[in-house]
Design a protein around this motif. Structure first.
Motif, PDB file in Angstrom:
ATOM      1  N   ALA A 123       0.830  -1.204   0.000  1.00 42.33           N
ATOM      2  CA  ALA A 123       0.000   0.000   0.000  1.00 42.33           C
ATOM      3  C   ALA A 123       0.867   1.258   0.000  1.00 42.33           C
ATOM      4  O   ALA A 123       0.574   2.229  -0.697  1.00 42.33           O
ATOM      5  N   GLU A 169       0.926   4.149  -2.889  1.00 45.11           N
ATOM      6  CA  GLU A 169       0.757   5.569  -2.592  1.00 45.11           C
ATOM      7  C   GLU A 169       1.930   6.385  -3.136  1.00 45.11           C
ATOM      8  O   GLU A 169       1.752   7.448  -3.723  1.00 45.11           O
ATOM      9  N   GLU A 198       1.627   6.886  -6.801  1.00 45.25           N
ATOM     10  CA  GLU A 198       0.531   7.764  -7.210  1.00 45.25           C
ATOM     11  C   GLU A 198       0.744   9.223  -6.813  1.00 45.25           C
ATOM     12  O   GLU A 198       0.474  10.124  -7.606  1.00 45.25           O
ATOM     13  N   VAL A 199       1.198   9.455  -5.586  1.00 43.64           N
ATOM     14  CA  VAL A 199       1.229  10.841  -5.087  1.00 43.64           C
ATOM     15  C   VAL A 199       2.640  11.371  -4.837  1.00 43.64           C
ATOM     16  O   VAL A 199       2.826  12.567  -4.636  1.00 43.64           O
ATOM     17  N   LEU A 258       2.681  11.817   0.528  1.00 49.95           N
ATOM     18  CA  LEU A 258       2.307  10.545   1.150  1.00 49.95           C
ATOM     19  C   LEU A 258       1.964  10.754   2.614  1.00 49.95           C
ATOM     20  O   LEU A 258       2.665  11.451   3.329  1.00 49.95           O
ATOM     21  N   ALA A 289      -3.348   7.665   4.600  1.00 51.59           N
ATOM     22  CA  ALA A 289      -3.731   7.141   3.285  1.00 51.59           C
ATOM     23  C   ALA A 289      -3.223   5.712   3.098  1.00 51.59           C
ATOM     24  O   ALA A 289      -3.915   4.864   2.519  1.00 51.59           O
ATOM     25  N   VAL A 290      -2.017   5.442   3.588  1.00 48.76           N
ATOM     26  CA  VAL A 290      -1.467   4.087   3.495  1.00 48.76           C
ATOM     27  C   VAL A 290      -2.330   3.121   4.310  1.00 48.76           C
ATOM     28  O   VAL A 290      -2.653   2.012   3.858  1.00 48.76           O
ATOM     29  N   ARG A 297      -5.594   2.397   2.506  1.00 53.64           N
ATOM     30  CA  ARG A 297      -5.393   1.525   1.345  1.00 53.64           C
ATOM     31  C   ARG A 297      -5.115   0.087   1.783  1.00 53.64           C
ATOM     32  O   ARG A 297      -5.526  -0.866   1.119  1.00 53.64           O
TER      33      ARG A 297
END
Length: 200
Positions: free
Chosen positions: A20, A24, A27-28, A33, A37-38, A41
């Protein structure tokens, strides 16, 4: 209420979190990060992540290590230069999977946090790179290309340092010409110099 995610333990859970984190990152990027968010996910919680990795940089280093370890034994391609080009290319290929922005972000955070700096140093010192380089040098000695010499820790780590610096300054992927120049202009002369000094 049953949730299969809550039953994951140990390695399975850690791999889910590291995967995960890598997703992330891809993507970001590192600056955006977040542990939250991790966790979302991975289907877990921030405290679960922080129990394993005390900081964002530590998590990123672990995610990177899961993606780019060098496990293969060094092949004997008949010359020191060919073996080193193989190794530098393997490292560069893995580094290309990591955005240079991410590498720069981890390094910047490492300079601000001694505990992360220690973690990075331990990671680099324990990497299979040292064993692989040792094999390459032993093969070169057996072929008569080098005199036997002890390789200091920083010399064993230097291929990573050289390639990381090039990636941060010039971006990835690194060209074949760049890799050849690092081998021919920096690393082989260094090895030969160490062997010559050792012989006196």
């Amino acid at each position: 209420m049953t949730d299969t995610r809550t039953r994951r333990r140990g390695t399975e859970l850690e791999h889910a979190i590291l995967d995960a984190a890598w997703a992330e990152l891809s993507e970001v990027g590192y600056p955006s990060l977040t542990i939250e968010a991790v966790a979302k996910r991975a289907g877990t919680s921030k405290p679960v992540i922080y129990r394993r990795w005390p900081s964002r940089a530590a998590l990123v280093i672990a995610a990177w290590a899961r993606r780019q370890p060098i496990h293969e034994a060094a092949p004997d391609q008949g010359s020191l230069r060919a073996d080193l080009l193989w190794l530098f290319t393997r490292i560069a290929t893995r580094m290309d999977a990591m955005m240079s922005q991410t590498i720069a972000g981890v390094m910047a955070e490492a300079f601000k946090h001694p505990e992360v700096q220690d973690l990075l140093r331990d990671r680099l010192d324990s990497a299979p790179l040292a064993r692989t380089l040792g094999t390459i040098v032993e093969n070169a000695v057996a072929r008569g290309e080098l005199r036997p010499a002890a390789l200091p820790r920083r010399v064993l780590r230097l291929p990573l340092d050289l390639l990381r610096s090039e990636a941060i300054l010039c971006g990835t992927p690194l060209s074949e010409e760049t890799l050849a120049a690092l081998v021919d202009d920096v690393y082989i002369p260094l090895l030969k110099g160490l062997a010559a000094d050792h012989g006196h």
